[in-house]
Scaffold this motif. Sequence first.
Motif, PDB file in Angstrom:
ATOM      1  N   SER A 208       0.902  -1.177   0.026  1.00 17.71           N
ATOM      2  CA  SER A 208      -0.056   0.152  -0.195  1.00 17.71           C
ATOM      3  C   SER A 208       0.845   1.286  -0.004  1.00 17.71           C
ATOM      4  N   GLU A 209       0.210   2.336  -0.263  1.00 15.32           N
ATOM      5  CA  GLU A 209       0.955   3.725  -0.660  1.00 15.32           C
ATOM      6  C   GLU A 209       1.459   4.103   1.023  1.00 15.32           C
ATOM      7  N   ARG A 210       0.518   3.689   1.899  1.00 16.93           N
ATOM      8  CA  ARG A 210       0.945   3.935   3.580  1.00 16.93           C
ATOM      9  C   ARG A 210       2.073   3.199   3.863  1.00 16.93           C
ATOM     10  N   THR A 211       2.210   1.820   3.259  1.00 12.90           N
ATOM     11  CA  THR A 211       3.315   0.907   3.780  1.00 12.90           C
ATOM     12  C   THR A 211       4.684   1.413   3.102  1.00 12.90           C
ATOM     13  N   ALA A 212       4.387   1.873   1.789  1.00  8.94           N
ATOM     14  CA  ALA A 212       5.761   2.862   1.170  1.00  8.94           C
ATOM     15  C   ALA A 212       5.894   3.720   1.996  1.00  8.94           C
ATOM     16  N   VAL A 213       5.245   4.713   2.328  1.00  8.13           N
ATOM     17  CA  VAL A 213       5.675   6.030   3.068  1.00  8.13           C
ATOM     18  C   VAL A 213       6.461   5.581   4.457  1.00  8.13           C
ATOM     19  N   LEU A 214       5.799   4.528   4.909  1.00 13.45           N
ATOM     20  CA  LEU A 214       6.448   4.107   6.240  1.00 13.45           C
ATOM     21  C   LEU A 214       7.761   3.441   6.098  1.00 13.45           C
ATOM     22  N   HIS A 215       8.040   2.883   4.940  1.00  8.95           N
ATOM     23  CA  HIS A 215       9.263   2.465   4.584  1.00  8.95           C
ATOM     24  C   HIS A 215      10.509   3.521   4.455  1.00  8.95           C
ATOM     25  N   LEU A 216       9.699   4.454   3.731  1.00  6.43           N
ATOM     26  CA  LEU A 216      10.725   5.745   3.477  1.00  6.43           C
ATOM     27  C   LEU A 216      10.936   6.437   4.674  1.00  6.43           C
ATOM     28  N   GLN A 217       9.898   6.693   5.719  1.00  5.85           N
ATOM     29  CA  GLN A 217      10.108   7.408   6.902  1.00  5.85           C
ATOM     30  C   GLN A 217      11.182   6.717   7.618  1.00  5.85           C
ATOM     31  N   ASN A 218      11.108   5.178   7.821  1.00  4.20           N
ATOM     32  CA  ASN A 218      11.972   4.278   8.427  1.00  4.20           C
ATOM     33  C   ASN A 218      13.552   4.541   8.011  1.00  4.20           C
TER      34      ASN A 218
END
Length: 242
Positions: A208-218
């Motif tokens: 999901s887009e939200r999970t992709a954002v989470l990976h980038l934030q991490n």
Amino acid sequence: MTAGMLHGSFLSVMQAQTEADFRQEVIRFAQDLGFAYVSAMTVIDQSLTHSDFFTVDNTPQAYKDGFQNNQIWRRDPVMQHCKRGTVPILWDQATYVRNGVEELWEEQAAFGYRTGIALAMHLPQGRHFTFGVDRDQALPKEPAALTRIVADIQLFAVHAQEAALRLFVAPNAVALERPKLTPRELEALRWTMEGKTAWEVGTILGISERTAVLHLQNAMHKLEATNKHQAVLKALRLGLIH
């Protein structure tokens, strides 16, 4: 590496080997963008009461004293904005009038500083980078043109601060250990390097887009980066992605 993320001027400033190279690339970028003057300042907080300043600019000699006056900085609304936040400020005479210091604008306007754009990046370990471009002509009124200029300045500043820290700060003060990023975090950075949005990264990776954002934030957190572009640059410099 796509032209969209690292076109010539971005690469050139990041590859600067000396202060003279850095100054030349910073001035060239500003003038190509239509601004006569530019200032790139690196600030390293050594303690609560002392900071080291490394400034590169093309300020007219006649205005040097005023430009570098700390007392004026404390009253200047543009400098105070940059000290407090990271959102770019687009300023003109009205900015100074609203803050009751029109005389500061009148003094600098005599030297061609009538309007401009400035931003700051506040990094871990008491490191800061401010970047501003100035001119005597009004900024574009078309929203699209103005948005494009601000975006170019933001991206250039990310690359310029990497070079500034390397050139002006002792290597051991900016050295980073190679953080351990997960395969997903590395993939997210690689596709971001190619200019993909979080939605596109999610689609490519089947998440999901939200999970992709989470990976980038991490990844940003592990690399001590303030945004995804800086995270990509640090990952490249550390050899985590290619």
